[in-house]
Motif scaffolding. Structure first.
Motif, PDB file in Angstrom:
ATOM      1  N   GLY A 352       3.705  -0.141  -6.010  1.00 31.22           N
ATOM      2  CA  GLY A 352       2.529  -0.314  -7.103  1.00 31.22           C
ATOM      3  C   GLY A 352       2.363  -1.519  -7.272  1.00 31.22           C
ATOM      4  N   ALA A 353       3.688  -2.262  -7.657  1.00 31.66           N
ATOM      5  CA  ALA A 353       3.696  -4.552  -7.421  1.00 31.66           C
ATOM      6  C   ALA A 353       3.908  -4.306  -5.759  1.00 31.66           C
ATOM      7  N   MET A 354       4.531  -3.690  -4.817  1.00 34.56           N
ATOM      8  CA  MET A 354       4.692  -4.510  -3.413  1.00 34.56           C
ATOM      9  C   MET A 354       2.759  -4.297  -2.853  1.00 34.56           C
ATOM     10  N   ALA A 355       2.101  -2.905  -3.557  1.00 38.45           N
ATOM     11  CA  ALA A 355       0.968  -3.491  -3.142  1.00 38.45           C
ATOM     12  C   ALA A 355      -0.350  -4.584  -3.770  1.00 38.45           C
ATOM     13  N   GLN A 356       0.219  -4.062  -4.845  1.00 39.14           N
ATOM     14  CA  GLN A 356      -0.681  -5.708  -5.664  1.00 39.14           C
ATOM     15  C   GLN A 356      -0.313  -7.083  -4.946  1.00 39.14           C
ATOM     16  N   ALA A 357       0.924  -7.113  -4.944  1.00 41.88           N
ATOM     17  CA  ALA A 357       1.298  -8.655  -3.916  1.00 41.88           C
ATOM     18  C   ALA A 357       0.409  -9.108  -2.626  1.00 41.88           C
ATOM     19  N   SER A 358       0.114  -7.686  -1.914  1.00 42.54           N
ATOM     20  CA  SER A 358       0.248  -7.829  -0.939  1.00 42.54           C
ATOM     21  C   SER A 358      -0.987  -7.291  -0.461  1.00 42.54           C
ATOM     22  N   GLY A 359      -1.677  -7.301  -0.796  1.00 38.64           N
ATOM     23  CA  GLY A 359      -2.954  -6.254  -0.552  1.00 38.64           C
ATOM     24  C   GLY A 359      -3.486  -4.506  -0.474  1.00 38.64           C
TER      25      GLY A 359
END
Length: 388
Positions: A352-359
């Motif tokens: 979730g954090a990776m998706a939030q950071a990269s979109g």
């Protein structure tokens, strides 16, 4: 408890399947198709979505820790019984208010219920099969996982067609769960006799074998949870695929429901470890397909392969360790599942954090494929040691 002793085999199996639909399908899997709706209507962010999934698995791991300490068969059956109605309560709480703390409580409770169904319930079913002189496989029992996915997908699609909002859909899932509570409660697996448990209480898997399996199952847990949590969201976020997410999730359930029979047959012919290696390899493909392509075909093919493989990994692994611990299969399954739980707590929060950071979920998918490949290396080592 004595009233359960006259149950037929089909009743124990059907009751176990209904229990899995409740404790996994409703208490856990309903979150996946409702996640995009909660993000759109309730302001749930990618990071918060990941943390809620992690809290769910923290509850699951807490339940696994408890199950790993239980020796008394009566308490195993009692806690499994409590998990059935509490699964409905977890859905009710989820739809009561747009409060992240209440959601966190619901997800933790849902995780406890999931452990009750997967570990205590499955252990009771496997113990009953062994005592009844039947083939000690859990393929038929674990059709409840696939059916739980199908129920969560079709339920969300039907309620969306009625234009129900996210809160009403959670309450709807609680009502759907009542249908499965009746057979799950009435046909709970009976408590094993004390004499039967005592005869085999000293048997169990070796420490080295168990260590390798724990490591491999950690990798399986990582692979499982990313797709289980984010399949619908990944599809919905891709261009031109909005609205197609629930279909991908339905495909996962439809693929996993019959796949358990196939994996049991593969394991009988080739051995469990080779069958597990094949399942891991196909799951790597299922993870890489949506990472390599944004098309609907890749997303649906990935969902199909994921559904067909995660169920085999879970069923084969838990049955394998359960047969090696006939005195208390649920306890052995719980010990193995603790590593699965560690992956399930850490993986969705990181994704979730990776998706939030990269979109995008692409980075999380590549990381997941790498972890699954590590699991294959571990299983290959176990096969080289010649221990099945």
């Amino acid at each position: 408890m004595n009233s359960h002793r006259g149950l037929q085999a089909w009743q124990v199996i059907v009751g176990g399947i209904a229990g899995l639909v409740l404790t996994i399908g409703i208490a856990r899997f309903a979150y996946t198709p409702l996640l995009p709706l909660m993000q759109a209507q309730a302001g749930l962010s990618d990071a918060a979505a990941g943390w809620l999934a992690a809290i769910n698995y923290l509850g699951y791991m807490s339940g696994a820790l408890l199950a790993a300490t239980l020796e008394d068969a009566r308490w195993r059956q009692r806690l499994y019984s409590w998990g059935l109605p509490l699964s409905l309560l977890s859905a009710v709480l989820m739809g009561m208010a747009g409060n992240v703390w209440l959601w966190a409580l619901s997800r933790y409770l849902g995780g406890l219920c999931g452990a009750a169904g997967m570990l205590l319930g499955s252990g009771l079913v496997l113990n009953w099969l062994m005592r009844a002189g039947r083939r000690p496989e859990l393929g038929l029992h674990f059709t409840g996982l696939g059916l739980g996915i199908v129920v969560s997908a079709l339920g969300a699609m039907a309620m969306s067609a009625l234009a129900l909002d996210w809160a009403a859909q959670w309450q709807g899932f609680a009502l759907i769960g009542l249908i499965f509570l009746l057979p799950a409660w009435a046909w709970r697996p009976p408590v094993p006799p004390v004499s039967a448990t005592a005869q085999v209480a000293g048997s169990g898997p070796g420490r080295r074998w168990m260590g390798w399996m724990v490591a491999a199952y950690f990798c399986a847990g990582w692979g499982f949870v990313i797709s289980a949590t984010f399949t619908v969201a990944i599809v919905e976020r891709q261009p031109l695929l909005a609205g197609q997410g629930p279909w991908a999730w339905l495909l996962v359930g439809m693929a996993s429901t019959p796949a358990v029979f196939l994996w049991d047959r593969v394991a009988r012919r080739l051995g469990e470890l080779l069958a597990l290696l094949m399942a891991f390899g196909l799951q790597v493909v299922s993870v890489l397909l949506p990472a390599l392509s944004d098309g609907l075909a890749a997303a649906l093919a990935g969902a199909l392969l994921y559904g067909a493989t995660f169920i085999g990994i879970v069923s084969l692994t838990l049955a394998l360790v359960g047969r090696r611990s006939p005195g208390n299969p649920g306890k052995a399954m719980a010990r193995l599942t603790l590593s699965y739980g560690v992956a399930q707590v850490s993986a969705p929060a990181l994704a979730g954090a990776m998706a939030q950071a990269s979109g995008s979920y692409r980075g999380a998918l590549w990381l997941t494929a790498t972890v699954l490949l590590l699991g294959m290396v571990i299983l290959a080592q176990l096969r080289r040691e010649g221990v099945e």
